[in-house]
Design an enzyme around this catalytic site. Structure first.
Site, mmCIF file in Angstrom:
data_model
loop_
_atom_site.group_PDB
_atom_site.id
_atom_site.type_symbol
_atom_site.label_atom_id
_atom_site.label_comp_id
_atom_site.label_asym_id
_atom_site.label_seq_id
_atom_site.Cartn_x
_atom_site.Cartn_y
_atom_site.Cartn_z
ATOM 1 N N ARG A 128 0.973 -1.308 -0.114
ATOM 2 C CA ARG A 128 -0.014 -0.026 0.066
ATOM 3 C C ARG A 128 0.718 1.189 -0.081
ATOM 4 O O ARG A 128 0.468 2.344 -0.720
ATOM 5 C CB ARG A 128 -1.002 0.002 1.257
ATOM 6 C CG ARG A 128 -1.797 1.269 1.353
ATOM 7 C CD ARG A 128 -2.158 1.621 0.061
ATOM 8 N NE ARG A 128 -2.981 0.609 -0.763
ATOM 9 C CZ ARG A 128 -3.479 0.727 -2.189
ATOM 10 N NH1 ARG A 128 -2.973 1.700 -2.753
ATOM 11 N NH2 ARG A 128 -3.984 -0.321 -2.620
ATOM 12 N N LYS A 195 4.293 39.108 -3.983
ATOM 13 C CA LYS A 195 2.987 38.682 -4.278
ATOM 14 C C LYS A 195 2.149 40.343 -3.710
ATOM 15 O O LYS A 195 2.749 41.230 -3.174
ATOM 16 C CB LYS A 195 2.374 37.435 -3.581
ATOM 17 C CG LYS A 195 3.184 36.551 -3.983
ATOM 18 C CD LYS A 195 2.421 35.197 -3.777
ATOM 19 C CE LYS A 195 1.295 34.972 -4.546
ATOM 20 N NZ LYS A 195 0.915 33.573 -4.354
#
Length: 308
Positions: A128, A195
């Site tokens: 998994r 930003k």
């Protein structure tokens, strides 16, 4: 109790070499895998089902098989999971991994990507975790390839962002590269990105840019702009890389015409695959797509134990 082997297994030199060739740090990959295995196995590092049902001496071969078509990425990472599982659990016996496909290749449903041979307990214990990483990375690569294909015929390339799964950034950004995209920055340390909030806090584009240049003269700087006027101001301040946020194709083309080759230009914000070719045709250098890493569906891959 788990039978403890005298010799510990671990990541092979070949796998480490493949990881380095992919631009990945084997020790970082080891930490990611060990943490993922322990998360699955619990404090006793125990797979209760495999230990209860499978003799410690049993060995088998299994195939990693694509359940859907796409682009594969992360085969060396998956190999490392199988190789490290024996060490993490204390079962210790070596798993041999042989890749059939190569990262970056298109695969079809039913294709065997790799074969693993070793103690059956170790194969099923690692299954998994190996699939979680391989399916995730291949899903990112598949999604990225769709964007790269959509931009064919333009000079634009598709970029990733920092919108990555915590702890998996290096793997996901590698998957972007395997899918035909490119990486922008790894984090807050290697590129300064001014930003909107930085502009407002510093008192404007020019002031923010100058402060970054003064504080970190050797760090690349990118400036986010929202209008043609801001783009021109940023370039005149010295910026060589502009992030063009939520601009229409017409505005993007106007910025390209005004800026010319004075700065690299990256379109971002609300981009879709359907619009990719149109945006690329404006002449921008990059399209940044956060969805490459935050919204890519997995590529379905399974581990099939051979029964003959």
């Amino acid at each position: 109790m788990i039978e403890r082997a005298e010799r510990r297994a671990g990541m092979t030199a070949d796998t480490e070499r493949e990881l380095r060739g992919a631009g990945l740090d084997p020790e970082q990959v080891r930490r990611i895998i060990e943490n993922a295995l322990v998360e699955d196995l619990g404090p006793d590092r125990l797979d209760v089902t495999s230990v209860a049902t499978i003799p410690a001496t049993q060995t088998d071969t299994a195939d990693l098989v694509a359940r859907a078509g796409g682009v594969v990425a992360g085969l060396a990472v998956a190999a490392a999971v199988f190789e490290l599982a024996g060490e993490v659990t204390g079962m210790g016996r070596t798993v041999e991994v042989s890749s059939v496909a190569r990262d970056g290749e298109r695969v079809a449903r039913g294709d065997v990507l790799a074969t693993v041979t070793g103690p059956t307990r170790v194969l099923l214990t690692a299954e998994r975790t190996a699939l979680n990483l391989l399916c995730r990375m291949s899903g990112v690569a598949t999604h990225t390839r769709a964007w790269a294909d959509a931009l064919a015929g333009t000079k634009a390339m598709v970029l990733d962002t920092r919108k990555t799964t915590p702890g998996l950034r290096a793997l996901e950004k590698y998957a972007v590269r395997a899918g035909g995209g490119t990486n922008k920055r790894m984090g807050l340390h290697d590129v300064a990105m001014i930003k909107d909030n930085h502009k407002y806090a510093a008192g404007g584009i020019t002031a923010a840019y100058r402060r970054v240049r003064e504080a970190f003269p050797d760090v690349p700087v990118q400036v986010e702009v929202d209008t043609l006027a801001e783009a021109v101001e940023a370039v005149e301040a010295g910026a060589k890389f502009l992030l063009l946020d939520n601009m229409s194709p017409a505005t993007l083309a106007a910025v390209v015409a005004a800026v010319g080759d004075r700065a690299e230009l990256e379109a971002t914000g609300g981009l879709t695959l359907a619009d990719a070719a149109t945006v690329g045709a404006t002449g921008v250098d990059f399209l940044s797509v956060g969805a490459l890493t935050h919204s890519s569906p997995i590529l379905d891959i399974a581990l099939d134990l051979r029964t003959e």
